[in-house]
Structure formats: C-alpha cells, structure tokens
Design a protein around this motif. Sequence first.
Motif, mmCIF file in Angstrom:
data_model
loop_
_atom_site.group_PDB
_atom_site.id
_atom_site.type_symbol
_atom_site.label_atom_id
_atom_site.label_comp_id
_atom_site.label_asym_id
_atom_site.label_seq_id
_atom_site.Cartn_x
_atom_site.Cartn_y
_atom_site.Cartn_z
ATOM 1 N N THR A 70 0.844 -1.189 0.000
ATOM 2 C CA THR A 70 0.000 0.000 0.000
ATOM 3 C C THR A 70 0.886 1.248 0.000
ATOM 4 O O THR A 70 1.894 1.284 0.720
ATOM 5 C CB THR A 70 -0.886 0.010 1.266
ATOM 6 O OG1 THR A 70 -1.678 -1.170 1.282
ATOM 7 C CG2 THR A 70 -1.777 1.235 1.321
ATOM 8 N N PRO A 71 0.556 2.277 -0.802
ATOM 9 C CA PRO A 71 1.324 3.526 -0.750
ATOM 10 C C PRO A 71 1.457 4.047 0.676
ATOM 11 O O PRO A 71 0.510 3.961 1.471
ATOM 12 C CB PRO A 71 0.494 4.475 -1.616
ATOM 13 C CG PRO A 71 -0.192 3.581 -2.599
ATOM 14 C CD PRO A 71 -0.506 2.332 -1.825
ATOM 15 N N GLY A 72 2.650 4.550 1.006
ATOM 16 C CA GLY A 72 2.914 5.050 2.347
ATOM 17 C C GLY A 72 3.522 4.032 3.287
ATOM 18 O O GLY A 72 3.915 4.372 4.409
ATOM 19 N N THR A 73 3.626 2.778 2.848
ATOM 20 C CA THR A 73 4.252 1.733 3.671
ATOM 21 C C THR A 73 5.722 2.060 3.909
ATOM 22 O O THR A 73 6.425 2.527 3.016
ATOM 23 C CB THR A 73 4.120 0.360 2.973
ATOM 24 O OG1 THR A 73 2.733 0.029 2.865
ATOM 25 C CG2 THR A 73 4.829 -0.726 3.746
ATOM 26 N N ARG A 74 6.169 1.827 5.130
ATOM 27 C CA ARG A 74 7.575 2.041 5.496
ATOM 28 C C ARG A 74 8.290 0.692 5.559
ATOM 29 O O ARG A 74 7.821 -0.234 6.237
ATOM 30 C CB ARG A 74 7.675 2.750 6.858
ATOM 31 C CG ARG A 74 7.208 4.200 6.807
ATOM 32 C CD ARG A 74 7.077 4.796 8.205
ATOM 33 N NE ARG A 74 8.301 4.644 8.982
ATOM 34 C CZ ARG A 74 9.359 5.448 8.903
ATOM 35 N NH1 ARG A 74 9.360 6.460 8.045
ATOM 36 N NH2 ARG A 74 10.431 5.247 9.662
ATOM 37 N N VAL A 75 9.430 0.595 4.862
ATOM 38 C CA VAL A 75 10.155 -0.677 4.741
ATOM 39 C C VAL A 75 11.609 -0.473 5.164
ATOM 40 O O VAL A 75 12.268 0.477 4.727
ATOM 41 C CB VAL A 75 10.099 -1.214 3.294
ATOM 42 C CG1 VAL A 75 10.867 -2.539 3.186
ATOM 43 C CG2 VAL A 75 8.653 -1.393 2.837
ATOM 44 N N LEU A 76 12.099 -1.394 5.988
ATOM 45 C CA LEU A 76 13.500 -1.408 6.412
ATOM 46 C C LEU A 76 14.193 -2.610 5.791
ATOM 47 O O LEU A 76 13.726 -3.738 5.932
ATOM 48 C CB LEU A 76 13.579 -1.490 7.942
ATOM 49 C CG LEU A 76 14.969 -1.728 8.553
ATOM 50 C CD1 LEU A 76 15.893 -0.547 8.278
ATOM 51 C CD2 LEU A 76 14.854 -1.994 10.059
ATOM 52 N N ASP A 77 15.307 -2.363 5.099
ATOM 53 C CA ASP A 77 16.130 -3.425 4.516
ATOM 54 C C ASP A 77 17.366 -3.587 5.396
ATOM 55 O O ASP A 77 18.219 -2.694 5.456
ATOM 56 C CB ASP A 77 16.511 -3.058 3.080
ATOM 57 C CG ASP A 77 17.428 -4.082 2.415
ATOM 58 O OD1 ASP A 77 17.732 -5.109 3.044
ATOM 59 O OD2 ASP A 77 17.841 -3.838 1.263
ATOM 60 N N VAL A 78 17.462 -4.729 6.086
ATOM 61 C CA VAL A 78 18.551 -4.973 7.049
ATOM 62 C C VAL A 78 19.654 -5.790 6.392
ATOM 63 O O VAL A 78 19.396 -6.841 5.800
ATOM 64 C CB VAL A 78 17.999 -5.713 8.289
ATOM 65 C CG1 VAL A 78 19.141 -6.110 9.224
ATOM 66 C CG2 VAL A 78 16.989 -4.845 9.021
ATOM 67 N N GLY A 79 20.908 -5.304 6.523
ATOM 68 C CA GLY A 79 22.037 -5.987 5.895
ATOM 69 C C GLY A 79 21.940 -5.918 4.397
ATOM 70 O O GLY A 79 22.145 -6.911 3.695
ATOM 71 N N THR A 80 21.672 -4.728 3.890
ATOM 72 C CA THR A 80 21.349 -4.548 2.469
ATOM 73 C C THR A 80 22.507 -4.863 1.524
ATOM 74 O O THR A 80 22.290 -5.139 0.346
ATOM 75 C CB THR A 80 20.845 -3.112 2.219
ATOM 76 O OG1 THR A 80 20.343 -3.001 0.880
ATOM 77 C CG2 THR A 80 21.959 -2.086 2.433
#
Length: 214
Positions: A70-80
């Motif tokens: 959904t637009p506005g979702t916050r995503v964290l990529d760990v160990g990118t």
Amino acid sequence: MEVMFSPGVEIIYHYFPKLSEIQREQFAKLGTLYAHWNAQINVVSRKDMDSLYLHHVLHSLGIAKFIHFTPGTRVLDVGTGGGFPGIPLAILFPELSFHLVDSIGKKIKVVREVATAIGLKNMEAYHMRAEQLDEKYDFVVSRAVTRLADFYPWVSNKFLKKDKNAIPNGILYLKGGDLREEIREARVRAEIHPLSQYFAEDFFETKQLVYIPV
C-alpha cells in the motif's frame, strides 16, 4: 561516468510488464552502475555480475510477487549489502519509504551512489546496525543475512502496531534451501513461499520467501 542500458534487463520487463518509462530506465541502468562500482568495492560476487538481473534484481523482486504494498508503507532493509532487495523494491514502489542499513560503510557508499545515479527519491541508506535504529516500520526485508534465530531479535521491536497492507506487518526474508529447521530454531510462526511459483528459471527452484507476521 556514462550510464549505459544493460543486457539482461529484459527479464525484469518480462515479469513486470507494467513498469513506467522511468522505472524501465532505472532498472536498465543498474547493470552498468553495479559493474562500475563492483570493480572498486566488491558488493556482488564477481562471478555473479553476468547474472546480476536474474540472481539479484529479480530475486529481490520476488517480494513484490507476494505482496503489492500500500502507498505510504515504510520498509527497512537490514544488511542490504549492495542494495538488495531495497533498491529494486524502491524502484518498483515509488510511493513507499525505504531505509537501507548495513554495518559495512563501503557497501552503503555504493548504495547511495547507485540511488543518486538513477534518481531514486524514496530511499535513504545508513551505515549502522539495525539494533541502533529507533524508527518503526511496517515491514522488514532482508536477503539471507544470517540465521533467523539471530536475525529476529535484531528487528523484533522495529514494527509499527497498525497494519495498512493486505497482510499483517512483519518480516519478508529471502533465503534458499530447506528452512524448516531454521524456523523451528528461531521459534517463530512463519510461512514459506517458494519463488518457483512466480519465476520459471532454474535459479529459483531452491529459493524461498519466508513471511513472519509480528
């Protein structure tokens, strides 16, 4: 540096035919950019560079076959690492906010340079460990950083309480092989989704997406 359009990008266009012209250009530039930076700072296995789009970009986008955020979702990529899965997902979902973190500074330098070169506006990259972050997210994504039993404690307190997507907030973890023992060891409730149901290439026969709701 002059950014050329890269052979191999057609596989992305095949599986994601509704890309905008800007997205098509951004994906097309990744091959040249990673070849340039990987020659200086090794973020992708050298033998893998010829298969960058299959092994890294499309693999990252397996998450997008499982969920349309959904637009506005916050995503964290760990160990990118070099920016996977964060950069391909940030291209595909321009209305999301992505934070990419890695404990190795030179890898974050590559992530920032690639993002700047393709004009990626919805992504920030930080040289830090996930445990040091104070912010909260809807989803945490990662690609085979470590065993789930080690990974889960790093991020278990990083989630927003309210769900805004079709599935509850949680971890979306890309990894290969038989993961049942690893999931038991981590003592988490998890779903395993084979990427072979989305992609026909042999590479994906042993690749899985693990979804852990929180």
